[in-house]
Design an enzyme around this catalytic site. Structure first.
Site, PDB file in Angstrom:
ATOM      1  N   ASP A  21      16.694  -0.871 -78.676  1.00 27.16           N
ATOM      2  CA  ASP A  21      17.894  -1.576 -78.917  1.00 27.16           C
ATOM      3  C   ASP A  21      19.241  -0.546 -78.690  1.00 27.16           C
ATOM      4  O   ASP A  21      19.278   0.393 -79.323  1.00 27.16           O
ATOM      5  CB  ASP A  21      18.120  -2.312 -80.302  1.00 27.16           C
ATOM      6  CG  ASP A  21      19.169  -3.193 -80.534  1.00 27.16           C
ATOM      7  OD1 ASP A  21      19.690  -3.682 -79.438  1.00 27.16           O
ATOM      8  OD2 ASP A  21      19.400  -3.803 -81.610  1.00 27.16           O
ATOM      9  N   ASN A  69      15.238 -13.323 -74.513  1.00 24.01           N
ATOM     10  CA  ASN A  69      16.383 -12.660 -73.441  1.00 24.01           C
ATOM     11  C   ASN A  69      16.786 -13.375 -72.378  1.00 24.01           C
ATOM     12  O   ASN A  69      17.731 -13.386 -71.850  1.00 24.01           O
ATOM     13  CB  ASN A  69      15.768 -11.258 -73.277  1.00 24.01           C
ATOM     14  CG  ASN A  69      16.007 -10.328 -74.370  1.00 24.01           C
ATOM     15  OD1 ASN A  69      15.123  -9.313 -74.327  1.00 24.01           O
ATOM     16  ND2 ASN A  69      16.683 -10.539 -75.273  1.00 24.01           N
TER      17      ASN A  69
HETATM   18  C1  FPP Z   1      18.469  -4.455 -76.273  1.00 26.47           C
HETATM   19  O1  FPP Z   1      19.552  -3.613 -76.078  1.00 26.47           O
HETATM   20  C2  FPP Z   1      17.543  -4.031 -74.894  1.00 26.47           C
HETATM   21  C3  FPP Z   1      17.176  -4.820 -74.168  1.00 26.47           C
HETATM   22  C4  FPP Z   1      16.981  -6.248 -74.404  1.00 26.47           C
HETATM   23  C5  FPP Z   1      16.414  -4.450 -72.880  1.00 26.47           C
HETATM   24  C6  FPP Z   1      15.707  -3.263 -72.943  1.00 26.47           C
HETATM   25  C7  FPP Z   1      15.471  -2.670 -71.661  1.00 26.47           C
HETATM   26  C8  FPP Z   1      15.375  -1.456 -71.372  1.00 26.47           C
HETATM   27  C9  FPP Z   1      15.459  -0.291 -72.189  1.00 26.47           C
HETATM   28  C10 FPP Z   1      15.320  -1.190 -70.029  1.00 26.47           C
HETATM   29  C11 FPP Z   1      13.680  -1.169 -69.306  1.00 26.47           C
HETATM   30  C12 FPP Z   1      13.386  -2.221 -69.120  1.00 26.47           C
HETATM   31  C13 FPP Z   1      13.242  -2.902 -68.161  1.00 26.47           C
HETATM   32  C14 FPP Z   1      12.945  -4.266 -67.932  1.00 26.47           C
HETATM   33  C15 FPP Z   1      13.002  -2.294 -66.791  1.00 26.47           C
HETATM   34  P1  FPP Z   1      21.007  -4.677 -76.237  1.00 26.47           P
HETATM   35  O2  FPP Z   1      21.072  -5.016 -74.873  1.00 26.47           O
HETATM   36  O3  FPP Z   1      20.897  -5.859 -77.135  1.00 26.47           O
HETATM   37  O4  FPP Z   1      22.011  -3.645 -76.740  1.00 26.47           O
HETATM   38  P2  FPP Z   1      23.122  -3.786 -77.691  1.00 26.47           P
HETATM   39  O5  FPP Z   1      22.492  -4.369 -79.024  1.00 26.47           O
HETATM   40  O6  FPP Z   1      23.717  -2.867 -78.197  1.00 26.47           O
HETATM   41  O7  FPP Z   1      23.949  -5.180 -76.930  1.00 26.47           O
END
Ligand code: FPP
Length: 250
Positions: A21, A69
């Protein structure tokens, strides 16, 4: 007395799960869009498998895309799927070199064709590797996984001649054997980056006795020392599985 890293780090979890995250917040702090954060996060995901292998971890689950998601802005969903289709083929030589068996947990049928094919190819081409298993959780939800196993159990029950007797045989072990990834180990350590303290539908069944570790570090800047810190903390925990400390020491 402070314990040395060597002392506490000697207990290595078998199966580590990571909720990666903080990509969006990291990107925002750089004045960039969310996809930039996911790109950087994907690089760290690649690295963390190598670090895990070096530490002797045998299974690592990464929560890449949850069933929830899909509800994100469509540009972000498309971007994540493209990233998957792009990153997986590029990571294959690395995986072969490090003996990584790539597996997927979740329902990949709804994924766009390119992403699905990249996943299937990576699974097939690394199937005989055995140093470490990378379990990428894609379109994964813990509740959905449990529900699928309950439906399978109901189907099994309907086929039994003596259903009352069969119901008594439906133990937790039997239900687990009907889950999507019956042959992976229960989670030992669950790490969540990005400061939030929740499980977000990740490995619900198998996190029953996992040690939980939360860090404020945002995923795109998570490094090997951060993983080591989590492992050290894990080594300091007493895993009691419902028993008392005295029982464990007997
Ligand atoms: C959460 O951070 C992250 C995700 C929902 C996606 C995780 C994906 C990766 C690390 C890339 C690798 C995956 C693939 C499909 C190639 P967030 O976006 O919720 O962060 P935030 O809480 O800061 O908004």
């Amino acid at each position: 007395m402070a314990e040395s890293t060597q002392m506490v780090g000697s207990i290595i979890p078998y199966h580590v799960g990571i909720i990666m995250d903080g990509n969006g917040r990291w990107a925002k702090a750089q004045g960039k869009g969310r996809l930039h954060g996911h790109q950087q996060g994907a690089e760290v995901a690649r690295e963390v498998v190598r670090w895990a292998k070096e530490l002797g971890i045998k299974q690592i689950s990464l929560y890449a895309f949850s069933t929830e998601n899909w509800a994100r802005p469509s540009l972000e969903v498309r971007g994540l799927m493209s990233l998957l289709a792009l990153m997986l083929p590029r990571s294959l030589p690395d995986m072969q070199q490090n003996g990584v068996r790539f597996r997927v947990l979740g329902d990949i049928k709804p994924l766009p064709g390119r992403a699905r094919r990249a996943v299937e190819k990576a699974c097939a081409e690394t199937a005989s590797n055995s140093t470490i298993e990378l379990i990428l959780c894609l379109n994964y939800g813990g509740q959905q996984e449990i529900l699928a196993s309950v439906k399978e159990a109901a189907q099994w029950l309907l086929k039994q001649a003596d259903q009352h007797k069969a119901l008594a045989l439906l133990t937790t072990d039997k239900l687990r054997s009907m889950m999507w990834r019956a042959d992976t180990a229960p989670l030992d350590l669950l790490i969540r980056t990005g400061g939030e303290k929740r499980i977000s539908n990740f490995h619900l069944w198998d996190a029953a006795y996992a040690e939980l570790y939360f860090t404020d570090v945002l995923w795109p800047v998570f490094c090997k020392a951060d993983l080591q810190r989590a492992i050290d903390e894990y080594g300091r925990r007493e895993r009691r599985f419902g028993l008392t400390s005295e029982q464990l020491n007997e």
